[in-house]
Design a protein around this motif. Structure first.
Motif, PDB file in Angstrom:
ATOM      1  N   ALA A  70      -2.642   3.090  -6.938  1.00 18.30           N
ATOM      2  CA  ALA A  70      -1.662   3.203  -5.860  1.00 18.30           C
ATOM      3  C   ALA A  70      -2.349   3.492  -4.532  1.00 18.30           C
ATOM      4  O   ALA A  70      -1.984   2.943  -3.485  1.00 18.30           O
ATOM      5  CB  ALA A  70      -0.652   4.302  -6.183  1.00 18.30           C
ATOM      6  N   THR A  73      -1.240  -2.689 -12.380  1.00 15.68           N
ATOM      7  CA  THR A  73      -1.288  -1.922 -13.625  1.00 15.68           C
ATOM      8  C   THR A  73      -0.845  -2.771 -14.806  1.00 15.68           C
ATOM      9  O   THR A  73      -1.434  -2.711 -15.891  1.00 15.68           O
ATOM     10  CB  THR A  73      -0.399  -0.672 -13.513  1.00 15.68           C
ATOM     11  OG1 THR A  73      -0.817   0.118 -12.396  1.00 15.68           O
ATOM     12  CG2 THR A  73      -0.494   0.183 -14.774  1.00 15.68           C
ATOM     13  N   THR A 120       3.693   5.159  -1.569  1.00 16.75           N
ATOM     14  CA  THR A 120       2.715   4.733  -2.568  1.00 16.75           C
ATOM     15  C   THR A 120       2.135   5.888  -3.380  1.00 16.75           C
ATOM     16  O   THR A 120       2.005   5.769  -4.606  1.00 16.75           O
ATOM     17  CB  THR A 120       1.587   3.929  -1.899  1.00 16.75           C
ATOM     18  OG1 THR A 120       2.144   2.778  -1.260  1.00 16.75           O
ATOM     19  CG2 THR A 120       0.558   3.480  -2.922  1.00 16.75           C
ATOM     20  N   MET A 130       0.756  -1.617  -6.879  1.00 17.55           N
ATOM     21  CA  MET A 130       0.344  -0.780  -7.995  1.00 17.55           C
ATOM     22  C   MET A 130       0.984  -1.191  -9.315  1.00 17.55           C
ATOM     23  O   MET A 130       0.277  -1.362 -10.324  1.00 17.55           O
ATOM     24  CB  MET A 130       0.620   0.693  -7.679  1.00 17.55           C
ATOM     25  CG  MET A 130       0.019   1.673  -8.702  1.00 17.55           C
ATOM     26  SD  MET A 130       0.902   1.788 -10.274  1.00 17.55           S
ATOM     27  CE  MET A 130       2.472   2.478  -9.717  1.00 17.55           C
ATOM     28  N   GLY A 170       2.559   6.093  -7.522  1.00 17.52           N
ATOM     29  CA  GLY A 170       1.467   6.284  -8.473  1.00 17.52           C
ATOM     30  C   GLY A 170       1.647   7.519  -9.334  1.00 17.52           C
ATOM     31  O   GLY A 170       1.338   7.505 -10.529  1.00 17.52           O
TER      32      GLY A 170
END
Length: 417
Positions: free
Chosen positions: A48, A290, A228, A286, A232
């Motif tokens: 992130a 991921t 962000t 992110m 995360g």
């Protein structure tokens, strides 16, 4: 962040090719390094943070670059890279010089390397020069396209059969990596189109300076900076597919709103819609990153990260060329349609000549052509953003073709050292 900021100032003058060659490997190396440094339960936060830097630099770059260009001269947006690059190199050296490392010396895949360089190099030539050379009416573009196609076909076949390929294409056997990478490519290409079109439109159609165009575009970075870190931190509590879907809906909404712009739109509305897109951007990088890395194992993390970054960069190059070509091509079509009803015998045409040209037909015709050109570019701009809006909505399908869990596999960091 500083390197990215200095690099993205160069967007204003289109000096992307050489910068991409120098800076291209930086992102996958950084990504692999973060995955190896952070424990598994904090890797989402690390990604992130990297995603926030990726967003902030292109937003701040045009503002600073516009200010430098307007107040000094354009060469300074390149000279500023020198002190920032030296400072960043010193920071990296002081932080990483005591880190234990293991150096592997695999067999060099010369066939893969040569075909990759030829294929991507020729493709980049096509994308960079296509608009100027009128695409496939140019022998240079035709020859470069054939070379690129042949080299890339040989490259793919060779890499899939070689025991130690320079690019491990076998990572596409993983479901999450395949669909996640497709979503990343297409979404980044669309996001790149927005970042390319909006500043150009502001300067060409609305008469903004480079600095004010940067200010109008800047709100897109506000929510990524604020949200962000939270994305995360709490990502392990929410299905990443829902987060990605929300991001694409927000980015689609902002595109549809831009699709209704007129030449009378004010600064506040432009900035507000940029702010809305920033909400989507905060939930985009992110989760998608991921997801695509989630089912890779060990040494595949670094290979997959590099491959996904390469394809994302390639999608940006495609996006820049296709978007610029479509905007100009559709403008020509709309310009022709708008002039169909304009004749010297039309009463409205005569009224325009009397009002704006004071009887001077040449002066009035020039003004009328300029107005029609502006409107034609505006209609083309609106069409492109309606298309981008639908594209963002379609990307939701790709993230829902992936399967949880989206946590990195055990030992993922091992291969990143």
């Amino acid at each position: 962040l500083l390197c990215g900021l200095a690099r993205d100032m160069g967007v204003l003058v289109g000096f992307r090719a050489l910068q991409g060659f120098v800076a291209g490997p930086m992102y996958p190396i950084t990504q692999a390094l973060l995955l190896s440094l952070y424990p598994p339960h904090k890797r989402a936060q690390a990604l992130a943070l990297l995603g926030m830097v990726t967003v902030v630099a292109p937003i701040a770059g045009p503002i600073v670059g516009g200010w430098v260009t307007d107040n000094y001269s354009w060469p300074w947006i390149f000279f500023i890279n020198v002190p920032i690059g030296l400072f960043s190199s010193w920071v990296v050296w002081t932080q990483m010089r005591h880190r234990p490392e293991r150096t592997d010396r695999p067999r060099m895949d010369y066939v893969g390397l040569i075909t990759l360089v030829l294929g991507v190099g020729a493709l980049q030539l096509v994308l960079d020069m296509g608009n100027d050379e009128d695409w496939f009416s140019s022998p240079l573009i035709v020859g470069a396209s054939i070379l690129s196609a042949v080299a890339l076909i040989v490259f793919v076949i060779w890499e899939l059969t070689d025991k130690e390929p320079i690019v491990d294409l076998r990572v596409f056997r993983h479901r999450n990596f395949t669909f996640g990478t497709i979503a990343l490519m297409l979404a980044y290409g669309a996001f790149f189109s927005v970042g390319l079109l909006v500043p150009q439109w502001l300067q060409r159609n609305l008469g903004y300076t480079a600095f004010w165009a940067g200010l109008a575009s800047a709100p897109i970075g506000i929510f990524p900076i604020l949200l962000t870190p939270l994305v995360g931190k709490y990502s392990n509590r929410i299905d990443l597919r829902w987060m990605s879907s929300f991001a694409f809906v927000a980015m689609s909404l902002s595109s549809f709103l831009r699709g209704d712009f007129t030449l009378d739109v004010d600064f506040e509305r432009i900035a507000l819609i940029q702010l809305v897109q920033g909400i989507g951007v905060a939930f985009f990088f992110m989760p998608v990153t991921t997801i695509l890395l989630s089912d890779l194992r060990g040494h595949e993390i670094a290979a997959g990260s590099g491959l996904a970054t390469f394809l994302r960069t390639l999608a940006g190059s495609f996006s820049a060329s296709v978007t610029t070509w479509l905007w100009g091509y559709r403008e020509i079509i709309h310009h022709a349609r708008l002039t169909e009803s304009i004749t010297p015998y039309s009463g409205s045409t005569q009224a325009f000549i009397d009002q704006f040209g004071q009887g001077n037909v040449t002066q009035a015709a020039a003004q009328l052509d300029q107005m029609i050109t502006q409107q034609a570019f505006q209609i083309s701009f609106n069409e492109l953003f309606h298309g981008l809006g639908w594209l963002f909505l379609c990307l939701i399908l790709f993230v829902w073709l992936t399967r949880p869990p989206f946590t990195s596999q055990r030992g993922a960091g091992a291969g990143a050292h």
